[in-house]
Design an enzyme around this catalytic site. Structure first.
Site, mmCIF file in Angstrom:
data_model
loop_
_atom_site.group_PDB
_atom_site.id
_atom_site.type_symbol
_atom_site.label_atom_id
_atom_site.label_comp_id
_atom_site.label_asym_id
_atom_site.label_seq_id
_atom_site.Cartn_x
_atom_site.Cartn_y
_atom_site.Cartn_z
ATOM 1 C CG ASN A 1 -1.785 1.159 1.404
ATOM 2 O OD1 ASN A 1 -1.796 2.044 0.547
ATOM 3 N ND2 ASN A 1 -2.544 1.197 2.488
ATOM 4 C CE LYS B 1 -0.620 2.787 5.161
ATOM 5 N NZ LYS B 1 -0.555 2.740 6.610
ATOM 6 C CG HIS C 1 -6.116 1.159 5.445
ATOM 7 N ND1 HIS C 1 -5.612 2.040 6.376
ATOM 8 C CD2 HIS C 1 -5.112 0.309 5.139
ATOM 9 C CE1 HIS C 1 -4.341 1.734 6.614
ATOM 10 N NE2 HIS C 1 -4.017 0.689 5.868
ATOM 11 C CD GLU D 1 -3.142 -3.083 7.696
ATOM 12 O OE1 GLU D 1 -2.195 -3.380 6.968
ATOM 13 O OE2 GLU D 1 -3.660 -1.952 7.687
ATOM 14 N N GLY E 1 3.482 -2.581 10.893
ATOM 15 C CA GLY E 1 4.823 -2.613 11.465
ATOM 16 C C GLY E 1 5.791 -3.612 10.852
#
Ligand code: G3P
Length: 224
Positions: free
Chosen positions: A11, A13, A94, A142, A182
């Site tokens: 991703n 972002k 998300h 997540e 992470g």
């Protein structure tokens, strides 16, 4: 219908590192890795880059999609239009772009009708339980507090992965479980797979790494 075995979903972002032509550059590096090791790598660029990245030989998905109508719906990102631009699916819900669960359900159905994949994100076990009932193609666990922190969910909170796998397989056995938050190196990926994850959703660990090619190669090499 697209199916992926242990995908590495990157991703992008809205990080500055992938602004301008860099979205294309990172996708090209991912494509080189995928051609070398035959691993399944999926890129989720900003919506504005979908069409440019769809030119390369790698699956492209949207970071978000809206449950809005085809037609006069200014500013919304909708399945039919992203498909026409080359996306083969979308991330939904998300933790940085939450939507109502009823909308998630509608979108999973709508994407499937369009032969597109859905990756539905859940923040915690409660959300895993609620969202796996919609039978998306992938359910990504997540924990928001670990996103972008460089402390992998697979090491900081291993039970959230094993518990999520258990819940998902009980409710919708066909749904594949991804995990993210992470993850920075291949030991994080290996650990996630050991815990039952069937793929990885990652962002900063790749986007902010010194070498996109080396990092994508490292992470994907331990996927089956
Ligand atoms: O969508 C991927 C994500 O939220 C995880 O982000 O930066 O912790 O890999 P990151």
């Amino acid at each position: 219908m697209f199916t992926f075995v242990n995908p590495l979903v990157i991703n992008l972002k809205n990080y500055d590192e992938i602004s301008g032509e860099n979205s294309l550059k990172i996708a090209q590096e991912a494509m080189k890795v995928s051609q070398l090791n035959r691993k399944e790598i999926i890129i989720a660029p900003p919506t504005s880059s979908i069409m440019a990245l769809a030119e390369i030989n790698l699956p492209i998905i949207s970071q978000h999609v809206d449950d809005a109508a085809l037609g006069a719906t200014t500013g919304f990102t909708i399945p039919e239009i992203i498909k026409s631009h080359g996306a083969i699916g979308s991330i939904i819900n998300h933790s940085e772009h939450k939507i109502e669960h009823a909308r998630v359900s509608n979108l999973v159905i709508r994407l499937r009708e369009l032969d597109m994949i859905s990756i539905v994100c859940a923040d915690d076990l409660q959300e895993v339980e609620a969202l796996s009932q919609f039978s998306p193609d992938y359910l990504a666990i997540e924990p928001p507090e670990l996103i972008g922190k460089g402390i992998a969910v697979s090491k900081a909170n291993p039970s959230i992965i094993t518990d999520s796998v258990q819940v998902v397989k009980r409710i919708s056995p066909m749904v594949k479980v991804l995990c993210g938050a992470g993850i920075v190196d291949k030991t994080d990926v290996q650990k996630a797979l050991q815990l039952g994850a069937e793929g990885i959703l990652i962002s900063s660990g790749v986007v902010k790494s010194g070498s996109w090619y080396d990092k994508i190669l490292e992470l994907s090499s331990v996927l089956k």
